[in-house]
Design a protein around this motif. Structure first.
Motif, PDB file in Angstrom:
ATOM      1  N   GLY A  13      -8.929   4.064  -0.243  1.00 52.97           N
ATOM      2  CA  GLY A  13      -8.740   4.170   1.203  1.00 52.97           C
ATOM      3  C   GLY A  13      -9.931   4.005   2.016  1.00 52.97           C
ATOM      4  O   GLY A  13      -9.615   3.598   3.219  1.00 52.97           O
ATOM      5  N   GLU A  14     -11.207   4.480   1.691  1.00 49.73           N
ATOM      6  CA  GLU A  14     -12.175   4.019   2.199  1.00 49.73           C
ATOM      7  C   GLU A  14     -12.516   2.642   2.736  1.00 49.73           C
ATOM      8  O   GLU A  14     -12.958   2.379   3.725  1.00 49.73           O
ATOM      9  N   VAL A  15     -12.220   1.941   1.391  1.00 50.09           N
ATOM     10  CA  VAL A  15     -12.610   0.400   1.516  1.00 50.09           C
ATOM     11  C   VAL A  15     -11.639  -0.327   2.588  1.00 50.09           C
ATOM     12  O   VAL A  15     -11.938  -0.986   3.531  1.00 50.09           O
ATOM     13  N   MET A  16     -10.469   0.144   2.428  1.00 52.81           N
ATOM     14  CA  MET A  16      -9.399  -0.163   3.328  1.00 52.81           C
ATOM     15  C   MET A  16      -9.788   0.005   4.999  1.00 52.81           C
ATOM     16  O   MET A  16      -9.715  -0.680   5.680  1.00 52.81           O
ATOM     17  N   ARG A  17     -10.235   1.263   5.166  1.00 56.10           N
ATOM     18  CA  ARG A  17     -10.455   1.546   6.529  1.00 56.10           C
ATOM     19  C   ARG A  17     -11.690   0.936   6.921  1.00 56.10           C
ATOM     20  O   ARG A  17     -12.001   0.673   7.899  1.00 56.10           O
ATOM     21  N   HIS A  18     -12.710   0.654   5.912  1.00 53.75           N
ATOM     22  CA  HIS A  18     -14.016  -0.115   6.196  1.00 53.75           C
ATOM     23  C   HIS A  18     -13.339  -1.452   6.775  1.00 53.75           C
ATOM     24  O   HIS A  18     -14.143  -1.925   7.819  1.00 53.75           O
ATOM     25  N   TRP A  70       0.923  -1.216  -0.021  1.00 59.12           N
ATOM     26  CA  TRP A  70      -0.072   0.010   0.229  1.00 59.12           C
ATOM     27  C   TRP A  70       0.931   1.269  -0.019  1.00 59.12           C
ATOM     28  O   TRP A  70       2.023   1.292   0.635  1.00 59.12           O
ATOM     29  N   ASP A  71       0.657   2.182  -0.728  1.00 59.22           N
ATOM     30  CA  ASP A  71       1.113   3.398  -0.642  1.00 59.22           C
ATOM     31  C   ASP A  71       0.137   4.475  -1.073  1.00 59.22           C
ATOM     32  O   ASP A  71      -1.032   4.295  -1.415  1.00 59.22           O
ATOM     33  N   ASN A  72       0.627   5.658  -0.980  1.00 61.06           N
ATOM     34  CA  ASN A  72      -0.376   6.970  -0.946  1.00 61.06           C
ATOM     35  C   ASN A  72      -0.988   7.114  -2.244  1.00 61.06           C
ATOM     36  O   ASN A  72      -2.120   7.604  -2.426  1.00 61.06           O
ATOM     37  N   SER A  73      -0.297   6.516  -3.323  1.00 57.92           N
ATOM     38  CA  SER A  73      -1.233   6.527  -4.711  1.00 57.92           C
ATOM     39  C   SER A  73      -2.538   5.644  -4.861  1.00 57.92           C
ATOM     40  O   SER A  73      -3.186   6.010  -5.574  1.00 57.92           O
ATOM     41  N   MET A  74      -2.536   4.790  -4.005  1.00 53.71           N
ATOM     42  CA  MET A  74      -3.493   3.978  -3.991  1.00 53.71           C
ATOM     43  C   MET A  74      -4.821   4.545  -3.245  1.00 53.71           C
ATOM     44  O   MET A  74      -6.099   4.029  -3.463  1.00 53.71           O
ATOM     45  N   GLU A  75      -4.556   5.428  -2.487  1.00 55.33           N
ATOM     46  CA  GLU A  75      -5.714   5.966  -1.487  1.00 55.33           C
ATOM     47  C   GLU A  75      -6.974   6.469  -2.241  1.00 55.33           C
ATOM     48  O   GLU A  75      -7.934   6.267  -1.678  1.00 55.33           O
ATOM     49  N   THR A  76      -6.702   7.210  -3.368  1.00 57.63           N
ATOM     50  CA  THR A  76      -7.854   7.863  -4.069  1.00 57.63           C
ATOM     51  C   THR A  76      -8.225   6.914  -5.319  1.00 57.63           C
ATOM     52  O   THR A  76      -9.090   7.516  -6.044  1.00 57.63           O
TER      53      THR A  76
END
Length: 163
Positions: free
Chosen positions: A117-122, A93-99
């Motif tokens: 990023g929302e899915v990962m936090r879910h 995971w890196d920041n480019s995947m966040e959005t």
């Protein structure tokens, strides 16, 4: 991101250890709320984590059947089988995947657009939610063992800076 996935894996392993001395009937006893029983909840957590990671990777989401894993040992084995793929994805995971856009297709043909990023936090919040249910069930049923602490502090998740 990495820290909270590691937190979830540590807490999940602690729950497995907590459960190993309980009789199978206690692990399978139907509970109010959640997905049914303590063991079904642990299975559900593992299955959902893996499923979401597979979906983000564009891989098939093969649905597992709880009846095939209805013992603590089998749920742990399933977790061990799924975890390497999840760990590899989280490690990459890196920041480019966040959005990045995730299209969540609905049965009616519509879809929602969410960020990866929302899915990962879910995924993270999903386990934490169910771990809270396990704690409540343990207390409600008068199980003598204290539930696993949800505390993030003290799990050595982040290396302390040396002076």
């Amino acid at each position: 991101m990495h820290t909270f996935f590691r937190y979830n894996w540590i807490v999940r392993e602690q729950w497995y250890e907590w459960c190993k001395d309980l009789p199978e009937e206690e692990l399978l006893r139907p509970r109010t709320g959640g997905v049914g029983s303590i063991l079904q909840t642990l299975f559900h957590i593992v299955d959902v984590e893996w499923s979401w990671i597979r979906i983000l990777q564009g891989k098939p989401d093969d649905q597992e059947n709880f009846d095939d894993y209805a013992t603590l040992q089998k749920v742990r084995e399933l977790d061990q089988r799924f975890k390497p793929e999840v760990e590899a994805f989280v490690a990459a995971w890196d920041n480019s995947m966040e959005t990045r856009v995730f299209y969540d297709h609905r049965p009616d043909g519509s879809f929602d657009r969410d960020a990866w990023g929302e899915v990962m936090r879910h995924i993270i919040a999903h386990q934490i939610h169910h771990m809270g249910q396990l704690s409540v069930w343990a207390r409600e049923k008068g199980i003598q063992k204290n539930p696993i602490s949800p505390n993030v502090i003290g799990k050595n998740l982040i290396a302390v800076q040396q002076k």
